[in-house]
Design a protein around this motif. Structure first.
Motif, mmCIF file in Angstrom:
data_model
loop_
_atom_site.group_PDB
_atom_site.id
_atom_site.type_symbol
_atom_site.label_atom_id
_atom_site.label_comp_id
_atom_site.label_asym_id
_atom_site.label_seq_id
_atom_site.Cartn_x
_atom_site.Cartn_y
_atom_site.Cartn_z
ATOM 1 N N THR A 30 31.171 -18.947 28.366
ATOM 2 C CA THR A 30 31.509 -18.054 27.263
ATOM 3 C C THR A 30 32.905 -17.483 27.408
ATOM 4 O OG1 THR A 30 30.543 -16.154 28.402
ATOM 5 C CG2 THR A 30 29.108 -17.368 26.876
ATOM 6 N N PHE A 31 33.434 -17.032 26.276
ATOM 7 C CA PHE A 31 34.711 -16.324 26.186
ATOM 8 C C PHE A 31 34.426 -15.037 25.441
ATOM 9 C CE2 PHE A 31 38.506 -15.261 23.691
ATOM 10 C CZ PHE A 31 39.458 -15.171 24.689
ATOM 11 N N ILE A 32 34.853 -13.915 25.983
ATOM 12 C CA ILE A 32 34.645 -12.608 25.373
ATOM 13 C C ILE A 32 35.996 -12.045 24.952
ATOM 14 C CG2 ILE A 32 33.862 -10.225 25.760
ATOM 15 C CD1 ILE A 32 31.543 -12.159 25.876
ATOM 16 N N ASP A 33 36.034 -11.450 23.766
ATOM 17 C CA ASP A 33 37.239 -10.778 23.303
ATOM 18 C C ASP A 33 36.834 -9.607 22.420
ATOM 19 O OD1 ASP A 33 39.938 -10.236 23.075
ATOM 20 O OD2 ASP A 33 40.400 -11.938 21.791
ATOM 21 N N VAL A 34 37.793 -8.763 22.115
ATOM 22 C CA VAL A 34 37.582 -7.670 21.177
ATOM 23 C C VAL A 34 38.426 -7.951 19.943
ATOM 24 C CG1 VAL A 34 37.002 -5.952 22.926
ATOM 25 C CG2 VAL A 34 39.389 -6.284 22.292
ATOM 26 N N LEU A 99 33.857 -7.323 29.778
ATOM 27 C CA LEU A 99 34.223 -8.325 30.777
ATOM 28 C C LEU A 99 33.490 -8.056 32.087
ATOM 29 C CD1 LEU A 99 38.054 -8.832 30.166
ATOM 30 C CD2 LEU A 99 36.184 -10.370 29.545
ATOM 31 N N GLU A 100 33.378 -6.781 32.449
ATOM 32 C CA GLU A 100 32.644 -6.428 33.664
ATOM 33 C C GLU A 100 31.151 -6.711 33.500
ATOM 34 O OE1 GLU A 100 33.581 -2.342 34.519
ATOM 35 O OE2 GLU A 100 35.608 -2.835 35.179
ATOM 36 N N LYS A 101 30.640 -6.492 32.330
ATOM 37 C CA LYS A 101 29.220 -6.666 32.054
ATOM 38 C C LYS A 101 28.811 -8.140 32.006
ATOM 39 C CE LYS A 101 25.976 -5.363 28.377
ATOM 40 N NZ LYS A 101 25.845 -4.595 27.134
ATOM 41 N N CYS A 102 29.638 -8.984 31.395
ATOM 42 C CA CYS A 102 29.245 -10.378 31.127
ATOM 43 C C CYS A 102 29.839 -11.409 32.077
ATOM 44 C CB CYS A 102 29.626 -10.753 29.693
ATOM 45 S SG CYS A 102 28.810 -9.740 28.450
ATOM 46 N N ALA A 105 32.952 -17.027 31.840
ATOM 47 C CA ALA A 105 33.647 -18.074 32.582
ATOM 48 C C ALA A 105 35.046 -18.359 32.038
ATOM 49 C CB ALA A 105 32.821 -19.348 32.589
ATOM 50 N N TYR A 106 35.199 -18.359 30.734
ATOM 51 C CA TYR A 106 36.505 -18.685 30.156
ATOM 52 C C TYR A 106 37.522 -17.574 30.293
ATOM 53 C CZ TYR A 106 34.563 -22.902 27.952
ATOM 54 O OH TYR A 106 33.988 -24.132 27.720
ATOM 55 N N ASN A 107 37.112 -16.354 30.611
ATOM 56 C CA ASN A 107 38.047 -15.259 30.808
ATOM 57 C C ASN A 107 38.529 -15.157 32.248
ATOM 58 O OD1 ASN A 107 36.133 -14.283 28.450
ATOM 59 N ND2 ASN A 107 38.072 -13.196 28.212
ATOM 60 N N GLN A 108 37.938 -15.937 33.141
ATOM 61 C CA GLN A 108 38.346 -15.898 34.557
ATOM 62 C C GLN A 108 39.678 -16.626 34.698
ATOM 63 O OE1 GLN A 108 36.338 -14.013 36.451
ATOM 64 N NE2 GLN A 108 35.075 -13.836 34.619
#
Length: 109
Positions: A30-34, A99-102, A105-108
């Protein structure tokens, strides 16, 4: 309804900021953004990924290899923009929290 009325209706509609996820449905990464507006963010990412904008990332490599159909988009959390006094800070805080919660992988890096 004419064009002018449609534009007024669009401008009057509430805007939601929040946290979004792009998920590779084949490998689960996954990738997380705001986003300031979660409803139009998927189009933004599709345009940029199709244009190879994120060329040095694993997300882009998987997008190029697997194609758009292998990915899904969802809103993880949202709130009306009128509910915050400092949207910029709210987005920064949300990004750190999610980011801390989830641990996507793509944000690493």
């Amino acid at each position: 309804m004419n064009r002018k009325e449609l534009m007024q209706q669009y401008k009057a509609a509430p805007t939601f900021y929040g946290v979004i996820e792009i998920k590779n449905d084949q490998n689960g990464k996954t990738f997380i953004d705001v986003a300031r507006n979660v409803h139009n963010r998927w189009g933004y990412y599709q345009t940029n990924l199709n244009g190879n904008f994120y060329h040095d990332t694993d997300l882009q490599a998987d997008w190029n290899r697997l194609g758009a159909a292998a990915f899904s988009y969802r809103v993880l959390w949202k709130a009306d923009t009128s509910e915050t006094d400092n949207l910029r800070q709210a987005l920064k805080d949300l990004k750190v929290e999610w980011l801390e919660k989830c641990h996507p992988a793509y944000n690493q890096h």
